[in-house]
Design a protein around this motif. Structure first.
Motif, PDB file in Angstrom:
ATOM      1  N   HIS A  95       1.012  -1.243   0.109  1.00  0.00           N
ATOM      2  CA  HIS A  95      -0.015  -0.064  -0.076  1.00  0.00           C
ATOM      3  C   HIS A  95       0.888   1.173   0.064  1.00  0.00           C
ATOM      4  O   HIS A  95       2.054   1.183  -0.151  1.00  0.00           O
ATOM      5  N   HIS A  97       1.373   3.927   2.248  1.00  0.00           N
ATOM      6  CA  HIS A  97       2.262   4.524   3.429  1.00  0.00           C
ATOM      7  C   HIS A  97       3.619   4.643   3.437  1.00  0.00           C
ATOM      8  O   HIS A  97       4.470   3.711   3.030  1.00  0.00           O
ATOM      9  N   ASP A  99       5.943   4.241   5.493  1.00  0.00           N
ATOM     10  CA  ASP A  99       6.796   3.419   6.330  1.00  0.00           C
ATOM     11  C   ASP A  99       6.617   1.866   5.588  1.00  0.00           C
ATOM     12  O   ASP A  99       7.297   1.001   5.841  1.00  0.00           O
ATOM     13  N   HIS A 100       6.284   1.928   4.281  1.00  0.00           N
ATOM     14  CA  HIS A 100       6.413   0.801   3.318  1.00  0.00           C
ATOM     15  C   HIS A 100       6.782   1.030   2.052  1.00  0.00           C
ATOM     16  O   HIS A 100       7.261   0.133   1.057  1.00  0.00           O
ATOM     17  N   HIS A 173      -7.242  -1.586   5.067  1.00  0.00           N
ATOM     18  CA  HIS A 173      -6.362  -0.626   5.622  1.00  0.00           C
ATOM     19  C   HIS A 173      -6.342   0.830   5.038  1.00  0.00           C
ATOM     20  O   HIS A 173      -6.275   1.796   5.525  1.00  0.00           O
ATOM     21  N   ASP A 194      -0.498  -4.241   5.737  1.00  0.00           N
ATOM     22  CA  ASP A 194      -1.118  -3.416   6.958  1.00  0.00           C
ATOM     23  C   ASP A 194      -2.877  -4.014   7.346  1.00  0.00           C
ATOM     24  O   ASP A 194      -3.599  -3.416   7.986  1.00  0.00           O
TER      25      ASP A 194
HETATM   26 ZN   LIG Z   1      -0.176   1.458   6.508  1.00  0.00          ZN
END
Ligand SMILES: [Zn+2]
Length: 306
Positions: A95, A97, A99-100, A173, A194
Protein backbone atom coordinates in the motif's frame (compact mmCIF):
# COMPACT_ATOMS: atom_id res chain seq x y z
CA UNK A 1 -0.65 7.45 7.12
CA UNK A 2 0.71 10.08 4.86
CA UNK A 3 2.21 13.03 6.72
CA UNK A 4 3.06 11.15 9.86
CA UNK A 5 4.16 7.89 8.30
CA UNK A 6 7.77 8.06 9.53
CA UNK A 7 6.56 8.74 13.06
CA UNK A 8 4.09 5.89 12.90
CA UNK A 9 6.81 3.63 11.60
CA UNK A 10 8.91 4.47 14.60
CA UNK A 11 5.99 3.95 16.93
CA UNK A 12 5.34 0.59 15.36
CA UNK A 13 8.89 -0.61 15.70
CA UNK A 14 9.13 -3.69 17.86
CA UNK A 15 9.81 -3.13 21.55
CA UNK A 16 13.60 -3.69 21.55
CA UNK A 17 13.88 -0.96 18.96
CA UNK A 18 12.17 1.61 21.11
CA UNK A 19 15.54 3.02 22.13
CA UNK A 20 16.16 3.96 18.52
CA UNK A 21 13.24 6.34 18.52
CA UNK A 22 15.36 9.01 20.12
CA UNK A 23 18.18 8.62 17.60
CA UNK A 24 18.26 10.68 14.46
CA UNK A 25 16.68 8.51 11.78
CA UNK A 26 19.68 8.79 9.51
CA UNK A 27 22.22 7.71 12.11
CA UNK A 28 24.47 4.72 11.54
CA UNK A 29 22.74 3.00 14.43
CA UNK A 30 19.44 3.09 12.57
CA UNK A 31 20.97 1.56 9.49
CA UNK A 32 22.08 -1.54 11.40
CA UNK A 33 18.72 -2.43 12.81
CA UNK A 34 17.58 -5.02 10.30
CA UNK A 35 16.98 -8.63 11.29
CA UNK A 36 16.28 -11.42 8.82
CA UNK A 37 14.01 -14.38 9.55
CA UNK A 38 13.87 -17.34 7.17
CA UNK A 39 10.30 -18.53 6.47
CA UNK A 40 10.79 -20.98 3.60
CA UNK A 41 13.65 -22.13 1.33
CA UNK A 42 13.50 -18.92 -0.68
CA UNK A 43 11.33 -16.58 1.39
CA UNK A 44 12.39 -14.29 4.24
CA UNK A 45 10.95 -11.57 6.43
CA UNK A 46 13.16 -8.57 7.15
CA UNK A 47 12.35 -6.56 10.27
CA UNK A 48 13.63 -3.04 10.68
CA UNK A 49 11.91 0.21 11.45
CA UNK A 50 8.53 0.49 9.77
CA UNK A 51 6.51 -2.10 7.90
CA UNK A 52 7.78 -5.67 7.67
CA UNK A 53 9.58 -6.46 4.42
CA UNK A 54 9.17 -9.69 2.46
CA UNK A 55 12.14 -11.01 0.47
CA UNK A 56 11.66 -13.68 -2.20
CA UNK A 57 14.78 -15.11 -3.84
CA UNK A 58 14.29 -16.59 -7.31
CA UNK A 59 16.75 -18.31 -9.68
CA UNK A 60 17.62 -14.93 -11.13
CA UNK A 61 16.93 -12.16 -8.68
CA UNK A 62 15.59 -10.88 -5.39
CA UNK A 63 12.05 -9.56 -5.08
CA UNK A 64 11.20 -7.14 -2.27
CA UNK A 65 7.74 -6.67 -0.81
CA UNK A 66 7.78 -3.16 0.73
CA UNK A 67 10.88 -1.11 1.55
CA UNK A 68 10.41 0.91 4.76
CA UNK A 69 12.26 4.25 4.73
CA UNK A 70 14.72 5.86 2.34
CA UNK A 71 17.29 6.46 5.09
CA UNK A 72 17.34 2.78 5.99
CA UNK A 73 18.06 1.53 2.47
CA UNK A 74 21.79 0.88 3.05
CA UNK A 75 20.93 -1.40 5.97
CA UNK A 76 18.19 -3.10 3.98
CA UNK A 77 20.60 -3.79 1.11
CA UNK A 78 23.02 -5.36 3.58
CA UNK A 79 20.26 -7.50 5.03
CA UNK A 80 19.36 -8.76 1.53
CA UNK A 81 23.04 -9.44 0.79
CA UNK A 82 23.31 -11.51 3.97
CA UNK A 83 21.06 -14.15 2.35
CA UNK A 84 21.61 -13.81 -1.41
CA UNK A 85 23.99 -12.40 -4.04
CA UNK A 86 21.06 -12.00 -6.45
CA UNK A 87 20.25 -8.38 -7.32
CA UNK A 88 17.01 -6.72 -6.22
CA UNK A 89 15.06 -6.55 -9.48
CA UNK A 90 11.40 -6.25 -8.53
CA UNK A 91 9.66 -4.29 -5.81
CA UNK A 92 6.05 -4.75 -4.73
CA UNK A 93 4.26 -2.21 -2.49
CA UNK A 94 1.45 -3.56 -0.29
CA UNK A 95 0.00 0.00 0.00
CA UNK A 96 1.11 3.64 -0.22
CA UNK A 97 2.09 4.53 3.38
CA UNK A 98 5.57 5.95 3.84
CA UNK A 99 6.76 3.24 6.22
CA UNK A 100 6.22 0.73 3.37
CA UNK A 101 7.22 2.80 0.31
CA UNK A 102 9.90 5.16 1.63
CA UNK A 103 12.66 3.26 -0.17
CA UNK A 104 10.93 3.38 -3.58
CA UNK A 105 12.89 6.35 -4.93
CA UNK A 106 16.19 4.82 -3.92
CA UNK A 107 15.36 1.48 -5.54
CA UNK A 108 13.66 2.59 -8.75
CA UNK A 109 16.93 3.02 -10.63
CA UNK A 110 17.92 -0.60 -10.14
CA UNK A 111 14.65 -2.52 -10.33
CA UNK A 112 12.95 -3.64 -13.53
CA UNK A 113 9.61 -2.54 -12.13
CA UNK A 114 7.74 -1.40 -9.04
CA UNK A 115 4.34 -3.10 -8.74
CA UNK A 116 1.34 -2.03 -6.67
CA UNK A 117 -2.39 -1.43 -6.70
CA UNK A 118 -3.49 1.40 -8.97
CA UNK A 119 -4.48 3.56 -5.97
CA UNK A 120 -0.96 3.38 -4.51
CA UNK A 121 0.31 5.25 -7.54
CA UNK A 122 -2.55 7.73 -7.19
CA UNK A 123 -1.84 8.44 -3.50
CA UNK A 124 1.92 8.75 -3.99
CA UNK A 125 1.41 11.15 -6.91
CA UNK A 126 -0.94 13.29 -4.80
CA UNK A 127 1.56 13.35 -1.93
CA UNK A 128 4.38 14.45 -4.27
CA UNK A 129 2.44 17.31 -5.85
CA UNK A 130 4.40 20.56 -5.50
CA UNK A 131 7.35 18.89 -3.77
CA UNK A 132 10.96 19.53 -4.90
CA UNK A 133 12.39 17.29 -7.61
CA UNK A 134 14.39 15.17 -5.17
CA UNK A 135 11.14 14.15 -3.50
CA UNK A 136 9.46 13.04 -6.71
CA UNK A 137 9.46 9.59 -8.26
CA UNK A 138 9.51 6.05 -6.99
CA UNK A 139 6.03 5.51 -8.39
CA UNK A 140 4.66 2.05 -9.19
CA UNK A 141 5.12 1.33 -12.89
CA UNK A 142 2.91 -1.74 -13.16
CA UNK A 143 -0.40 -1.39 -11.39
CA UNK A 144 -3.14 -3.88 -10.66
CA UNK A 145 -6.81 -3.18 -10.02
CA UNK A 146 -9.06 -0.24 -10.57
CA UNK A 147 -9.63 3.04 -8.78
CA UNK A 148 -12.88 1.68 -7.34
CA UNK A 149 -11.53 -0.46 -4.49
CA UNK A 150 -14.61 -2.70 -4.54
CA UNK A 151 -13.32 -4.24 -7.74
CA UNK A 152 -11.40 -7.40 -6.93
CA UNK A 153 -8.12 -7.74 -8.73
CA UNK A 154 -5.34 -10.25 -9.10
CA UNK A 155 -2.04 -10.38 -10.92
CA UNK A 156 0.12 -13.48 -11.05
CA UNK A 157 3.80 -13.00 -11.68
CA UNK A 158 6.24 -15.75 -12.59
CA UNK A 159 9.79 -14.74 -11.86
CA UNK A 160 12.83 -17.00 -12.01
CA UNK A 161 10.81 -20.13 -11.25
CA UNK A 162 8.70 -18.60 -8.49
CA UNK A 163 4.99 -17.87 -8.78
CA UNK A 164 3.62 -14.97 -6.76
CA UNK A 165 0.02 -13.80 -6.52
CA UNK A 166 -0.83 -10.12 -6.00
CA UNK A 167 -4.33 -10.04 -4.54
CA UNK A 168 -6.66 -7.11 -3.99
CA UNK A 169 -9.90 -8.13 -2.35
CA UNK A 170 -11.45 -4.80 -1.33
CA UNK A 171 -10.55 -1.66 0.64
CA UNK A 172 -9.40 -2.44 4.18
CA UNK A 173 -6.40 -0.63 5.66
CA UNK A 174 -6.50 1.72 2.63
CA UNK A 175 -8.20 1.68 -0.78
CA UNK A 176 -5.11 0.23 -2.43
CA UNK A 177 -4.12 -2.81 -0.40
CA UNK A 178 -2.65 -5.85 -2.02
CA UNK A 179 -1.54 -9.06 -0.39
CA UNK A 180 1.26 -11.13 -1.87
CA UNK A 181 0.99 -14.92 -1.78
CA UNK A 182 3.82 -17.33 -2.55
CA UNK A 183 1.82 -20.57 -2.48
CA UNK A 184 4.47 -22.79 -4.08
CA UNK A 185 7.24 -22.05 -1.55
CA UNK A 186 8.53 -24.94 0.59
CA UNK A 187 6.30 -23.39 3.27
CA UNK A 188 3.41 -21.33 1.84
CA UNK A 189 3.82 -17.65 2.68
CA UNK A 190 1.52 -14.64 2.38
CA UNK A 191 2.45 -11.01 3.08
CA UNK A 192 -0.71 -9.21 4.18
CA UNK A 193 0.68 -5.70 4.52
CA UNK A 194 -1.18 -3.56 7.04
CA UNK A 195 -4.35 -5.61 6.69
CA UNK A 196 -2.85 -7.51 9.62
CA UNK A 197 -1.17 -6.14 12.75
CA UNK A 198 0.03 -9.07 14.83
CA UNK A 199 -0.17 -8.51 18.58
CA UNK A 200 -0.99 -4.82 18.57
CA UNK A 201 -3.86 -2.45 17.99
CA UNK A 202 -4.12 -2.03 14.21
CA UNK A 203 -4.50 1.17 12.23
CA UNK A 204 -7.02 1.87 9.51
CA UNK A 205 -6.54 4.89 7.24
CA UNK A 206 -10.08 6.22 6.82
CA UNK A 207 -8.92 9.20 4.76
CA UNK A 208 -6.94 6.79 2.60
CA UNK A 209 -10.11 4.85 1.83
CA UNK A 210 -9.91 2.15 4.51
CA UNK A 211 -12.69 0.87 6.78
CA UNK A 212 -13.12 -1.75 9.48
CA UNK A 213 -15.69 -3.88 7.66
CA UNK A 214 -13.41 -4.12 4.65
CA UNK A 215 -10.41 -4.98 6.80
CA UNK A 216 -12.40 -7.73 8.49
CA UNK A 217 -13.59 -9.13 5.16
CA UNK A 218 -10.04 -9.15 3.82
CA UNK A 219 -8.95 -11.17 6.85
CA UNK A 220 -11.90 -13.56 6.47
CA UNK A 221 -11.00 -13.98 2.81
CA UNK A 222 -7.44 -15.00 3.66
CA UNK A 223 -8.62 -17.36 6.41
CA UNK A 224 -10.77 -19.01 3.75
CA UNK A 225 -7.86 -20.13 1.58
CA UNK A 226 -4.63 -20.03 3.54
CA UNK A 227 -3.41 -23.46 4.68
CA UNK A 228 -2.79 -24.25 8.36
CA UNK A 229 0.93 -24.60 7.64
CA UNK A 230 1.29 -21.14 6.11
CA UNK A 231 3.49 -18.43 7.51
CA UNK A 232 1.85 -15.03 7.44
CA UNK A 233 3.84 -11.79 7.32
CA UNK A 234 1.84 -9.02 8.99
CA UNK A 235 2.49 -5.36 8.18
CA UNK A 236 3.69 -4.97 11.76
CA UNK A 237 4.55 -7.46 14.49
CA UNK A 238 6.14 -10.90 14.44
CA UNK A 239 5.57 -13.49 11.69
CA UNK A 240 2.26 -15.22 12.33
CA UNK A 241 0.29 -18.41 11.83
CA UNK A 242 -3.29 -18.93 10.75
CA UNK A 243 -4.14 -19.20 14.44
CA UNK A 244 -2.78 -15.69 15.08
CA UNK A 245 -4.75 -14.35 12.12
CA UNK A 246 -7.89 -16.02 13.48
CA UNK A 247 -7.28 -14.27 16.78
CA UNK A 248 -6.90 -10.94 14.95
CA UNK A 249 -10.18 -11.62 13.12
CA UNK A 250 -11.90 -12.30 16.43
CA UNK A 251 -10.50 -9.05 17.85
CA UNK A 252 -11.80 -7.02 14.92
CA UNK A 253 -15.20 -8.70 15.31
CA UNK A 254 -15.30 -7.94 19.04
CA UNK A 255 -14.48 -4.29 18.34
CA UNK A 256 -17.10 -4.08 15.62
CA UNK A 257 -19.80 -5.62 17.85
CA UNK A 258 -18.88 -3.34 20.75
CA UNK A 259 -19.14 -0.20 18.61
CA UNK A 260 -22.45 -1.37 17.16
CA UNK A 261 -23.86 -2.01 20.62
CA UNK A 262 -22.97 1.52 21.79
CA UNK A 263 -23.47 3.83 18.82
CA UNK A 264 -23.47 7.02 20.87
CA UNK A 265 -20.29 6.44 22.84
CA UNK A 266 -17.00 8.22 22.17
CA UNK A 267 -13.81 6.26 21.64
CA UNK A 268 -12.81 6.84 25.24
CA UNK A 269 -16.20 5.71 26.55
CA UNK A 270 -16.04 2.62 24.37
CA UNK A 271 -12.56 1.92 25.72
CA UNK A 272 -13.79 2.22 29.33
CA UNK A 273 -16.74 -0.12 28.65
CA UNK A 274 -14.71 -2.79 26.78
CA UNK A 275 -13.81 -6.17 28.26
CA UNK A 276 -10.01 -5.79 28.16
CA UNK A 277 -9.33 -8.97 30.11
CA UNK A 278 -10.15 -11.05 27.03
CA UNK A 279 -7.66 -9.13 24.86
CA UNK A 280 -4.56 -8.68 27.01
CA UNK A 281 -2.44 -9.97 24.08
CA UNK A 282 -3.51 -7.06 21.85
CA UNK A 283 -1.21 -4.26 22.94
CA UNK A 284 -1.68 -0.54 22.49
CA UNK A 285 1.36 1.36 21.20
CA UNK A 286 1.87 4.88 22.47
CA UNK A 287 -0.92 7.44 22.43
CA UNK A 288 -1.82 6.92 18.83
CA UNK A 289 -2.40 3.19 18.44
CA UNK A 290 -4.62 3.14 21.50
CA UNK A 291 -7.86 1.30 22.12
CA UNK A 292 -9.75 4.61 22.32
CA UNK A 293 -8.43 5.71 18.92
CA UNK A 294 -9.20 2.36 17.34
CA UNK A 295 -12.77 2.54 18.62
CA UNK A 296 -13.03 5.98 17.01
CA UNK A 297 -11.80 4.51 13.73
CA UNK A 298 -14.15 1.53 14.04
CA UNK A 299 -17.01 4.03 14.39
CA UNK A 300 -15.87 5.74 11.19
CA UNK A 301 -14.33 8.81 12.85
CA UNK A 302 -10.74 9.90 12.23
CA UNK A 303 -9.07 10.05 15.67
CA UNK A 304 -7.69 13.39 16.82
CA UNK A 305 -3.92 13.66 17.18
CA UNK A 306 -2.42 14.54 20.50
ZN1 LIG B 1 -0.09 1.41 6.56
Amino acid sequence: MRATAPLLGLLLATAPLAAHVKHARNSQADQKIHRVEKLADNVYCIFGNGGNIGLVVTDQHAVLIDDQFDKLLPGLREAVKSVTDKPIKYLINTHHHGDHTGGNRGLEGQVVAILAHRNVRKHLLEAQKGKPADQQGGLPELTVGEEDPRVKARMDIHLGGVEMHLLHYQAGHTDGDIMVGIPGASVPVIHMGDLFFNGTIPYIDLKGGGNLTGMLENVEHVLGFVPDTAKIIPGHGPVATKKDLTRFRDFLKAVQAHVKAHPKMSGQELDAAFDHTAWADVKAIGDFLSYANFFEIAAGRVPARR
